[in-house]
Structures are given as C-alpha cells and as structure tokens.
Design a protein around this motif. Structure first.
Motif, mmCIF file in Angstrom:
data_model
loop_
_atom_site.group_PDB
_atom_site.id
_atom_site.type_symbol
_atom_site.label_atom_id
_atom_site.label_comp_id
_atom_site.label_asym_id
_atom_site.label_seq_id
_atom_site.Cartn_x
_atom_site.Cartn_y
_atom_site.Cartn_z
ATOM 1 N N ILE A 44 0.849 -1.190 0.000
ATOM 2 C CA ILE A 44 0.000 0.000 0.000
ATOM 3 C C ILE A 44 0.886 1.241 0.000
ATOM 4 O O ILE A 44 1.740 1.405 0.882
ATOM 5 C CB ILE A 44 -0.918 -0.002 1.237
ATOM 6 N N SER A 46 2.158 4.927 0.751
ATOM 7 C CA SER A 46 1.971 5.808 1.900
ATOM 8 C C SER A 46 2.219 7.251 1.493
ATOM 9 O O SER A 46 2.988 7.539 0.571
ATOM 10 C CB SER A 46 2.926 5.414 3.032
ATOM 11 N N GLU A 125 -4.511 4.734 5.610
ATOM 12 C CA GLU A 125 -3.539 3.687 5.296
ATOM 13 C C GLU A 125 -3.596 2.560 6.329
ATOM 14 O O GLU A 125 -3.472 1.381 5.977
ATOM 15 C CB GLU A 125 -2.135 4.289 5.254
ATOM 16 N N GLN A 128 -6.571 0.346 5.572
ATOM 17 C CA GLN A 128 -6.384 -0.503 4.406
ATOM 18 C C GLN A 128 -5.650 -1.792 4.769
ATOM 19 O O GLN A 128 -5.915 -2.849 4.179
ATOM 20 C CB GLN A 128 -5.613 0.260 3.326
#
Length: 239
Positions: A44, A46, A125, A128
């Motif tokens: 993911i 950032s 974040e 997620q």
C-alpha cells in the motif's frame, strides 16, 4: 491364523508388513486443514513515501550545531532511522507550512485542517491494512466530520482562503447532505409538547428574572436612602 483374523485392528498391519498409522485419517485431514494461511501483504503506498531519507527529524532540523556533526550522527537523526510517528510530525509540519498565514500562525482554521488531513491520511492507510479496526475507523470518521465543518466555515467566510487550502492540501470538499425527517403524527405531537414545555420554562425564567430585577432595584433604593441619611446627619453635626 484365526487368532490374527479375530483381531483385525492389530493383525492386518502385521500381515501386510507395514506399521500402524500414528493417528486416524480424520485427524490427518484435520491437520491438513489447520495449516496456517499465509496472506500476501499488500504493498500500500503511503503519503510519507515522498519524504527524503536524508532529512533530519523535526526536533533536530533547526539546530545550528547539526552542520558540524558527523555523517553517522546525521544518519542516526535523519528520517532513515525515524519511526512512523516522527515521520508524521515532519509531514504535518510540511502541510502546515503550505497554508499558514504567518510564521507564528499555529491555530487558524487552515492550520487545523492541515493537521487533520495528515492524521486522516495516516488512519486511511492503517485501515487498508487492518479493515476490522473499528476504533480507528470511528476516529477517522470523527476527524473527517471536524474537517468538513472547518472547510464549510472557511467556504462561507473567506472563499479564496478555502480554495487555496483545498488546492494546497489536495482536498476535495463535499458539502453535507441536507437532513430530512419523515413527518409523522407521533413526531408532530412530540414537537408540540417540546414547544409547550419550552414556553413554560421561558415564563418561569422571566418571572425569576423579574424578581431579581425588583430585588436589585429595592437594594439600590435602600442604599441610596442610607447614603442620603448619612449625608444629612453629617451636615447637621456642629463643627
């Protein structure tokens, strides 16, 4: 031979020339299903990835002695060795510098919106990676509501500042949806009762305020009469 056949649980493995299994097939199948599932970790992106690793931490960035420090010390105090919390401080400071009105501005609506934006992106974040974290989801929704209210106030008061804040912080403002209530007989009766109770409460407060004004006026008259009597007594006293 007959004795061996009478006990098939022990005889047949000996006749076939193989050892008895350590556990039953059911347990073997259960062990096969009970293997830990290895989940692939999502990569993911950032919002802290654009920070250069050679940048110093917030507490050491403005110290004049850092220019004479060794490279090893600078690396230890840089963002390369920093934690997520320290990186977030630097990112928040960068967002605040974009929208603040002056170097001493630390509490305006623009600065508060920038601080909330950095916090919201960090929580997004985190959610997620951990979508079942209900506590942080609730905190993120609360921060989103606060930021929406601040942006709505800036939009009403100073539209140019509102546009600049949204552009600098890359925010897309969405006004809240109008609230509508279904009108029912029960709701109308409840509303009428609340209005009646409010009116009665206002009458009681008005009567209480009238009594307080009358008491203050009576005390002022008594004080004035007392001052007049003292003055007359002073004037009538022979020198």
């Amino acid at each position: 031979m007959l004795a061996l056949l009478a006990r098939p649980g022990r005889a047949w493995p000996a006749l076939l020339g193989r050892a008895q299994p350590a556990c039953s097939p059911v347990l073997q199948a259960a062990r096969g299903y009970a293997r830990p599932v290895i989940k692939k970790r999502k990569d993911i992106p950032s919002h802290l990835d654009d920070l250069p690793p050679t940048m110093l931490k917030k507490d050491y960035a403005n110290l004049p002695i850092m220019s004479s420090m060794d490279d090893v010390v600078k690396r230890l105090l840089s963002l390369e060795m920093a934690s997520q919390k320290e990186k977030l401080k630097v990112k928040t400071q960068q967002l605040v510098e974009k929208v603040r009105r002056s170097p001493s501005d630390n509490g305006s609506f623009e600065v508060q919106v920038a601080i909330l934006t950095a916090k919201i992106r960090t929580l997004e974040e985190h959610l997620q990676r951990h979508p079942k974290d209900k506590k942080n989801r609730r905190l993120m929704l609360m921060d989103l509501d606060r930021r929406r209210k601040m942006l709505g106030y800036l939009r009403r008061v100073n539209y140019s500042t509102f546009e600049n804040t949204c552009r600098q912080l890359d925010i897309q403002y969405s006004p809240p949806q109008p609230y509508t209530r279904r009108v029912t007989k029960r709701w109308l009766v409840k509303k009428a009762l609340c209005i009646k109770v409010f009116q009665e409460k206002q009458k009681l407060k008005a009567a209480e305020r009238l009594k307080q004004r009358q008491a203050r006026a009576r005390a002022a008259r008594e004080q004035q009469e007392k001052q007049v009597q003292e003055k007359e007594a002073q004037e009538g006293t022979p020198v």
